[in-house]
Design an enzyme around this catalytic site. Structure first.
Site, PDB file in Angstrom:
ATOM      1  N   HIS A 261       0.852  -1.201   0.000  1.00 52.28           N
ATOM      2  CA  HIS A 261       0.000   0.000   0.000  1.00 52.28           C
ATOM      3  C   HIS A 261       0.878   1.237   0.000  1.00 52.28           C
ATOM      4  O   HIS A 261       2.091   1.168   0.242  1.00 52.28           O
ATOM      5  CB  HIS A 261      -0.953   0.006   1.192  1.00 52.28           C
ATOM      6  CG  HIS A 261      -0.301   0.090   2.525  1.00 52.28           C
ATOM      7  ND1 HIS A 261       0.477  -0.915   3.043  1.00 52.28           N
ATOM      8  CD2 HIS A 261      -0.291   1.072   3.469  1.00 52.28           C
ATOM      9  CE1 HIS A 261       0.914  -0.578   4.244  1.00 52.28           C
ATOM     10  NE2 HIS A 261       0.470   0.633   4.523  1.00 52.28           N
TER      11      HIS A 261
ATOM     12  N   ASP B 101       6.076   4.377   4.901  1.00 57.40           N
ATOM     13  CA  ASP B 101       6.942   3.383   5.533  1.00 57.40           C
ATOM     14  C   ASP B 101       6.950   2.066   4.779  1.00 57.40           C
ATOM     15  O   ASP B 101       7.665   1.130   5.171  1.00 57.40           O
ATOM     16  CB  ASP B 101       6.547   3.170   6.999  1.00 57.40           C
ATOM     17  CG  ASP B 101       5.095   2.774   7.181  1.00 57.40           C
ATOM     18  OD1 ASP B 101       4.232   3.312   6.468  1.00 57.40           O
ATOM     19  OD2 ASP B 101       4.806   1.932   8.059  1.00 57.40           O
ATOM     20  N   HIS B 102       6.192   1.984   3.695  1.00 54.42           N
ATOM     21  CA  HIS B 102       6.176   0.777   2.869  1.00 54.42           C
ATOM     22  C   HIS B 102       6.683   1.035   1.446  1.00 54.42           C
ATOM     23  O   HIS B 102       6.870   0.072   0.698  1.00 54.42           O
ATOM     24  CB  HIS B 102       4.767   0.192   2.815  1.00 54.42           C
ATOM     25  CG  HIS B 102       4.286  -0.303   4.136  1.00 54.42           C
ATOM     26  ND1 HIS B 102       4.279  -1.635   4.488  1.00 54.42           N
ATOM     27  CD2 HIS B 102       3.816   0.366   5.212  1.00 54.42           C
ATOM     28  CE1 HIS B 102       3.813  -1.774   5.717  1.00 54.42           C
ATOM     29  NE2 HIS B 102       3.534  -0.570   6.186  1.00 54.42           N
TER      30      HIS B 102
ATOM     31  N   HIS C  17      -7.423  -1.277   5.329  1.00 52.01           N
ATOM     32  CA  HIS C  17      -6.574  -0.251   5.919  1.00 52.01           C
ATOM     33  C   HIS C  17      -7.143   1.118   5.546  1.00 52.01           C
ATOM     34  O   HIS C  17      -8.206   1.209   4.923  1.00 52.01           O
ATOM     35  CB  HIS C  17      -5.134  -0.437   5.440  1.00 52.01           C
ATOM     36  CG  HIS C  17      -4.115   0.280   6.258  1.00 52.01           C
ATOM     37  ND1 HIS C  17      -4.164   0.327   7.634  1.00 52.01           N
ATOM     38  CD2 HIS C  17      -3.000   0.999   5.899  1.00 52.01           C
ATOM     39  CE1 HIS C  17      -3.136   1.018   8.082  1.00 52.01           C
ATOM     40  NE2 HIS C  17      -2.422   1.440   7.048  1.00 52.01           N
TER      41      HIS C  17
ATOM     42  N   ASP D 179      -0.360  -4.009   6.730  1.00 51.68           N
ATOM     43  CA  ASP D 179      -1.218  -3.203   7.605  1.00 51.68           C
ATOM     44  C   ASP D 179      -2.699  -3.488   7.357  1.00 51.68           C
ATOM     45  O   ASP D 179      -3.178  -3.358   6.219  1.00 51.68           O
ATOM     46  CB  ASP D 179      -0.953  -1.721   7.366  1.00 51.68           C
ATOM     47  CG  ASP D 179       0.490  -1.340   7.645  1.00 51.68           C
ATOM     48  OD1 ASP D 179       1.339  -2.249   7.711  1.00 51.68           O
ATOM     49  OD2 ASP D 179       0.765  -0.141   7.784  1.00 51.68           O
TER      50      ASP D 179
ATOM     51  N   HIS E 138       5.695  -4.939  12.428  1.00 55.35           N
ATOM     52  CA  HIS E 138       5.082  -3.619  12.323  1.00 55.35           C
ATOM     53  C   HIS E 138       4.732  -3.078  13.714  1.00 55.35           C
ATOM     54  O   HIS E 138       3.659  -2.562  13.952  1.00 55.35           O
ATOM     55  CB  HIS E 138       3.837  -3.651  11.421  1.00 55.35           C
ATOM     56  CG  HIS E 138       3.469  -2.296  10.871  1.00 55.35           C
ATOM     57  ND1 HIS E 138       2.556  -1.476  11.475  1.00 55.35           N
ATOM     58  CD2 HIS E 138       3.903  -1.643   9.770  1.00 55.35           C
ATOM     59  CE1 HIS E 138       2.430  -0.365  10.771  1.00 55.35           C
ATOM     60  NE2 HIS E 138       3.249  -0.438   9.735  1.00 55.35           N
TER      61      HIS E 138
END
Length: 304
Positions: free
Chosen positions: A63, A67-68, A143, A213, A271
């Site tokens: 996504h 942070d990804h 999410h 997430d 995570h």
């Protein structure tokens, strides 16, 4: 069995800390390397883990939270400096393509390799990658932005030849492929030896489920049933359940419930919220529901 491993490069959440890097993993299967998520610091962790950059053929982005995916353009730039010529495949939500093209134009003009973008539908479960030995399927998640996980599944392999039986009947090795494909063998005296007597069953196909997430999904277990290894985000403990609901994340207990319901063999957690200085409480909570739960740490390697 041929290697099927998961290399943990980063297992922290959005807020950077000295303890954890942002989300990133490498799935190693039969000599191929696939990168899942690419937060800041991914290149450093690839160096630390001694993974050969050039072997990464595809990047799967769950996504579009920083942070990804903040590390993708840096990785593309480094590949260029290293003289890469093989195409790099990026699998992500459609909105990432325009961002990526602008970054490549601005920072990486003159690349000598092709970056091929593959749009994925995060709302449906479908095969997005396939080769002779593997498929990768999307796992729809819940999410704050479109998000999905990824299910890496080996394809079934042929049975193993029983060399003792081949030698006993003096069967030429050139017939082994036919025997593995189910053909019986006829001896010079006319006696038929069934292929089932000359082989032993193949290794069962292995599965790795990466659930990034997500809020807790009671039906998620149906899509990952029987996985050998499950990574499920566990940002919070139950004491922060209200935060988990607010930000569409999961608690360790909820991750363990998914693992239990899916009959997986092993659960790995990650995570982690920066609120927790000691993730042992996250592990303890998960193990109360699913005993075969483990924390992830940077540079850990898990066999599938």
């Amino acid at each position: 069995m041929l290697p099927f491993k998961v290399h943990i490069l980063g297992c922290g959440s959005a807020l950077p800390t000295p303890k954890h890097f942002a989300s990133s993993q490498v799935v190693e299967i039969r000599g191929k390397m696939f990168l899942i998520d690419c937060g800041e610091g991914t290149q450093v962790q690839l160096r630390q883990s001694k993974i050969n950059f050039s072997k990464i053929s595809s990047v799967f982005i769950s996504h579009l939270h920083g942070d990804h995916c903040f590390g993708v353009i840096g990785l593309i730039s480094t590949f260029g400096m290293l003289g890469r010529v093989a195409p790099l495949h990026i699998y992500a939500h459609k909105d990432f393509e325009r961002i990526l093209l602008l970054e490549i134009e601005f920072f990486c003009s003159g690349l000598e390799y092709e970056v091929i973008f593959h749009e994925i539908d995060t709302s449906a479960s479908s095969i997005i990658y396939e080769d002779r030995s593997l498929t990768v399927e999307t796992i729809p998640l819940e999410h704050r932005v479109p998000c999905c996980g990824f299910l890496f599944k080996e394809k079934p392999t042929l049975p193993h030849i029983r060399r003792d039986m081949i030698d006993f009947y003096n069967i030429p090795l050139c017939y082994c492929n036919n025997i593995k494909n189910g053909e019986d063998f006829t001896l010079p005296d006319g006696k038929i030896i069934p292929s089932s007597s000359l082989t032993r069953p193949s290794d069962p196909p292995r599965k790795y489920a990466y659930c990034s997430d997500t809020a807790y999904i009671p039906t998620l277990h149906k899509l990952i049933d029987g996985a050998d290894l499950l990574y499920h985000e566990s940002t919070y403990c139950e004491d922060k359940l209200s935060h988990a609901k607010m930000y569409c994340h999961s608690t360790a207990r909820q991750a363990a419930k998914v693992a239990h319901d899916a009959n997986v063999k092993k659960l790995i957690l990650g995570h982690y919220s920066a609120r927790y200085s000691d993730e042992e409480e996250i592990l303890k909570e998960a193990q109360e529901v699913f005993p075969n739960s483990f924390l992830t740490h940077e540079l850990d390697v898990f066999d599938v």
